[in-house]
Design a protein around this motif. Structure first.
Motif, PDB file in Angstrom:
ATOM      1  N   GLU A 164       0.811  -1.217   0.000  1.00 13.12           N
ATOM      2  CA  GLU A 164       0.000   0.000   0.000  1.00 13.12           C
ATOM      3  C   GLU A 164       0.846   1.269   0.000  1.00 13.12           C
ATOM      4  OE1 GLU A 164      -2.836  -0.029   3.184  1.00 13.12           O
ATOM      5  OE2 GLU A 164      -3.304  -2.157   2.903  1.00 13.12           O
ATOM      6  N   TYR A 165       2.164   1.116   0.089  1.00 11.09           N
ATOM      7  CA  TYR A 165       3.012   2.318   0.164  1.00 11.09           C
ATOM      8  C   TYR A 165       3.585   2.659  -1.202  1.00 11.09           C
ATOM      9  CZ  TYR A 165       6.463   5.744   1.543  1.00 11.09           C
ATOM     10  OH  TYR A 165       7.184   6.903   1.660  1.00 11.09           O
ATOM     11  N   GLY A 199       0.091   4.460  10.227  1.00  7.60           N
ATOM     12  CA  GLY A 199      -0.147   4.116   8.826  1.00  7.60           C
ATOM     13  C   GLY A 199       0.253   2.692   8.491  1.00  7.60           C
ATOM     14  N   TRP A 200       0.407   2.439   7.191  1.00  6.45           N
ATOM     15  CA  TRP A 200       0.771   1.092   6.709  1.00  6.45           C
ATOM     16  C   TRP A 200       2.263   1.046   6.421  1.00  6.45           C
ATOM     17  CZ3 TRP A 200       3.176  -1.282   2.649  1.00  6.45           C
ATOM     18  CH2 TRP A 200       2.924  -2.669   2.488  1.00  6.45           C
ATOM     19  N   SER A 213       1.052   0.048  11.531  1.00  7.66           N
ATOM     20  CA  SER A 213       0.010  -0.314  12.488  1.00  7.66           C
ATOM     21  C   SER A 213      -0.049  -1.820  12.727  1.00  7.66           C
ATOM     22  CB  SER A 213      -1.343   0.193  12.000  1.00  7.66           C
ATOM     23  OG  SER A 213      -1.620  -0.296  10.695  1.00  7.66           O
ATOM     24  N   LYS A 258      10.250   4.949   5.364  1.00 13.14           N
ATOM     25  CA  LYS A 258       9.459   5.980   4.701  1.00 13.14           C
ATOM     26  C   LYS A 258      10.183   7.332   4.764  1.00 13.14           C
ATOM     27  CE  LYS A 258       5.159   3.896   6.440  1.00 13.14           C
ATOM     28  NZ  LYS A 258       3.971   4.138   7.287  1.00 13.14           N
ATOM     29  N   GLU A 317      -2.221   4.252  16.134  1.00  7.77           N
ATOM     30  CA  GLU A 317      -2.236   3.425  14.929  1.00  7.77           C
ATOM     31  C   GLU A 317      -2.574   4.256  13.699  1.00  7.77           C
ATOM     32  OE1 GLU A 317      -4.725   0.043  15.316  1.00  7.77           O
ATOM     33  OE2 GLU A 317      -3.444  -0.945  16.803  1.00  7.77           O
ATOM     34  N   GLU A 318      -3.402   5.288  13.893  1.00  5.54           N
ATOM     35  CA  GLU A 318      -3.791   6.135  12.755  1.00  5.54           C
ATOM     36  C   GLU A 318      -2.573   6.851  12.161  1.00  5.54           C
ATOM     37  OE1 GLU A 318      -7.191   4.950  14.910  1.00  5.54           O
ATOM     38  OE2 GLU A 318      -5.414   6.027  15.658  1.00  5.54           O
ATOM     39  N   VAL A 319      -1.723   7.420  13.020  1.00  7.48           N
ATOM     40  CA  VAL A 319      -0.550   8.126  12.477  1.00  7.48           C
ATOM     41  C   VAL A 319       0.514   7.134  12.018  1.00  7.48           C
ATOM     42  CG1 VAL A 319      -0.976  10.180  13.866  1.00  7.48           C
ATOM     43  CG2 VAL A 319       0.616   8.455  14.708  1.00  7.48           C
ATOM     44  N   ASP A 322       7.368   2.134  12.955  1.00  7.51           N
ATOM     45  CA  ASP A 322       6.278   2.303  11.995  1.00  7.51           C
ATOM     46  C   ASP A 322       6.778   2.699  10.611  1.00  7.51           C
ATOM     47  OD1 ASP A 322       4.519   1.795  14.091  1.00  7.51           O
ATOM     48  OD2 ASP A 322       4.319   3.922  14.579  1.00  7.51           O
ATOM     49  N   GLN A 323       8.026   3.129  10.515  1.00  6.26           N
ATOM     50  CA  GLN A 323       8.548   3.642   9.249  1.00  6.26           C
ATOM     51  C   GLN A 323       9.137   2.561   8.352  1.00  6.26           C
ATOM     52  OE1 GLN A 323       7.677   6.865   9.166  1.00  6.26           O
ATOM     53  NE2 GLN A 323       7.063   6.444  11.295  1.00  6.26           N
ATOM     54  N   TYR A 373       9.261  11.587   3.932  1.00  9.75           N
ATOM     55  CA  TYR A 373       8.150  12.514   3.761  1.00  9.75           C
ATOM     56  C   TYR A 373       8.666  13.840   3.217  1.00  9.75           C
ATOM     57  CZ  TYR A 373       6.170   9.210   7.165  1.00  9.75           C
ATOM     58  OH  TYR A 373       5.753   8.086   7.822  1.00  9.75           O
TER      59      TYR A 373
END
Length: 605
Positions: free
Chosen positions: A201-202, A479-480, A483, A307, A475-477, A261-262, A309
């Motif tokens: 999804e990324y 992301g995929w 989470s 990731k 979990e919202e921040v 998470d990254q 940004y």
């Protein structure tokens, strides 16, 4: 691709090893079968044992890994009577290293002295002799995956305790160990900006970062490519490695999530010596475990794709309160009302994607000092100033007349930095992740503040202080695929990472250290009592944490243990409070609680 010359060298090593009845310790390929599981002896082999490798075996290992095997002496030996005594060097170690890279670039040093037994402290007034204590016997100065593979293979076949050290920012004893072979990943410094990266999804920008790359080097990578990457707040903490493997918080955690998470793809050397890729579609269990499930236990991280940004700037506002006869806070009760006002307001800061960084210091004459900064990623300075005004209105109402400070121009998150100035200390971290429920219920919030106050009051006589970092990596921040990771669930509900910073006096006897540990556990129980079922952050946690499986891993522990047993069935990797570590214990020779100065043996039964 392997060259003919390389294959010939492998063949010669194989013949040599056959002549000695052993196995060559060259890196193995991705397709090599896992080693057969044999009956493990009671303990890891130790210097002086008949089964400890001979000098020729160590030399053969060194030859197979390009001559990067080290046997360094503790730096502090320059301060003690004996052949290494050097007064000038000792003076430099004591007072001249604070703005240098010396300790960070030392192959043995962990930045917490007590974990290896404080056996050879750099001091102008040494007591006793310098001993190796919990420092490793040998160090592999790894600059490639091949070097890591060689170390893992050797340690596995020879039943030697293996430890992993990156930058030395370890306050739990995971980077040292008596009688061990250390894999030093400090010089795995590869960095790469990837303008376009797609997996699952990324789809977006990414970077590849070697496990030895430090946060200041990540920041320089950001500046050079006009991007943002989640990195540790302290400049010299590793950009991946143990920081990522155990979660990894930073100034932008409430905006982008934790370091774990990254990660989009990991390059890992596993217990069988293979170099594997772990991502959302390959070795998925390993990928899940190594993002938040603790470092130094499933494999050795070589590099990570993370990731990236668009560039972001940060506005920051600071606040300081001190109890004094002439200051803005005249009495203790008003001081604590001011502290509570900030901590309550911090929930709004976090919900806006911000971050808080605070300390409470007990001072002379039963007074206190409170310092804090609030950071707002992506928020203009004037907006941040207006955002903070309600806090100052509240402070005025409780009797603290202090102006909302003007905020300067927002600074780029990724800006050129340097990485100097760290040295060993005798600080011991003890922490608790306080959940958002403690902010949403007035009664519980008041109980939380009372617990913090009572704990800080203990610092007057016992020389410790309080450190609270406030962040919200939901979990919202995240992301995929962040989470879906092994990060302890308590992080997802976190409001404050509350720490008691225990500055242990030098020269404690073993019994004094045990007594102090019991004392500190009593103060920590105040924070545990107001947050039942929450947890603690292992990177800044206590290796003596009661019920550490729940505290550091929560509901993820059983699944993580299954993954540990799958990927490391013979127990090649071990470190205190890592998954599966309860099967082994250090027989510390100095009697200090949680010391790594002793033989590593299986727990009976």
């Amino acid at each position: 691709m392997r060259t003919r010359h390389h294959l010939f060298v492998l063949y010669l090593l194989f013949l040599a090893s056959r002549a000695n009845g052993a196995t060559p310790y060259e890196g193995t390929s991705r397709t090599t079968a896992r080693p057969s599981i044999r009956a493990d002896p009671e303990c890891k082999v130790f210097p002086g044992d008949t089964t400890w490798p001979s000098e020729s075996e160590w030399a053969r290992l060194n030859e197979s890994i390009d001559g990067v095997l080290l046997k360094p002496k503790p730096a502090g030996s320059a301060c003690y009577p004996g052949p290494d005594f050097d007064q000038t060097r000792c003076q430099f170690l004591v007072s001249g290293t604070s703005s240098t890279r010396f300790w960070l670039d030392d192959p043995l040093t962990e930045l917490a002295q007590w974990t290896q037994g404080s056996s050879c402290v750099a001091t102008l007034t040494p007591a006793g002799n310098c001993t190796r204590g919990g420092f490793p016997e040998y160090v592999v100065n790894a600059t490639s995956a091949k070097h890591v593979q060689g170390a893992v293979n050797f340690a596995r076949e020879k039943n030697i305790r293996l430890v992993i050290k990156n930058t030395g920012h370890d306050f739990g004893g995971r980077s040292v160990g008596a009688g061990s072979l250390s894999v030093w990943t400090h010089w795995l410094k590869r960095t790469e900006f990837i303008p376009s990266y797609q997996i699952g999804e990324y789809s977006g920008m990414a970077v590849r970062i070697g496990s030895g790359v430090e946060a200041w080097e990540v920041s320089n990578l950001m500046a050079a490519n006009n991007i943002s990457v989640v990195a540790a707040g302290c400049n010299t903490v590793g950009g991946t490695g143990g920081w990522l493997s155990t979660g990894g918080h930073s100034t932008v955690t409430s905006t982008f999530g934790l370091g774990a998470d990254q990660a989009l793809s990991l390059e890992v050397v596993t217990a069988d010596g293979n170099l594997v890729t772990a991502d959302p579609f390959t070795n998925t269990d390993l990928f899940w475990a190594m993002r938040g499930g603790g470092g130094a236990t499933y494999g050795i991280l070589i590099s990570a794709v993370m990731k990236a940004y668009p560039p972001i700037s940060i506005s920051s506002s600071s606040l300081s309160l001190t109890v004094s006869n002439t200051g803005t806070v005249r009495d203790v009760e008003t001081f604590w009302q001011g502290v509570a006002a900030y901590y309550r307001f911090a929930a709004d800061v976090l919900d806006a994607g911000g971050y808080g960084f605070s300390y409470i210091y007990p001072m002379e004459n039963n007074t206190y000092r409170f310092t804090t900064s609030s950071s707002f990623p992506g928020m203009a300075s004037t907006v941040a100033h207006n955002f903070m005004q309600p806090l100052y209105d509240t402070l005025t109402r409780v009797g603290i007349s202090i102006s909302n400070p003007t905020i300067g121009t927002a600074r780029p998150y990724g800006s050129p930095r340097g990485g100097t100035g760290d040295r060993p200390v005798n600080t011991r971290y003890r922490s608790r992740l306080l959940p958002r429920e403690n902010w949403e219920d007035d009664d519980l919030f008041n109980q939380t503040m009372k617990a913090i106050r009572k704990a800080v009051e203990g610092g007057f006589e016992n020389d410790f202080y309080f450190h609270g970092t406030l962040t919200s990596p939901t979990e919202e921040v995240a992301g995929w695929p962040g989470s879906n990771s092994a990060v302890i669930p308590a992080w997802r509900k976190n409001r404050m990472h509350a720490m008691l910073m225990d500055v242990q006096p030098d020269g404690l006897t073993a019994q004094q250290a045990i007594d102090r540990n019991n004392l500190m556990q009593g103060y920590m129980s105040l924070l545990r009592d107001v947050s039942p079922g929450a947890g603690s952050y292992m990177n800044e946690g206590d290796p003596g944490e009661p019920n550490w499986q729940q505290a550091f891993y929560g509901a993820n522990y059983e699944r993580l243990l299954e993954i540990k047993r799958k990927w490391d069935p013979t127990g090649v990797f071990w470190a205190p409070t890592t998954v599966g570590s309860e099967a082994w214990e250090v027989q510390a020779v100095d009697g200090y609680p949680n010391s790594q100065n002793g033989r590593l043996c299986r727990v009976a039964g």
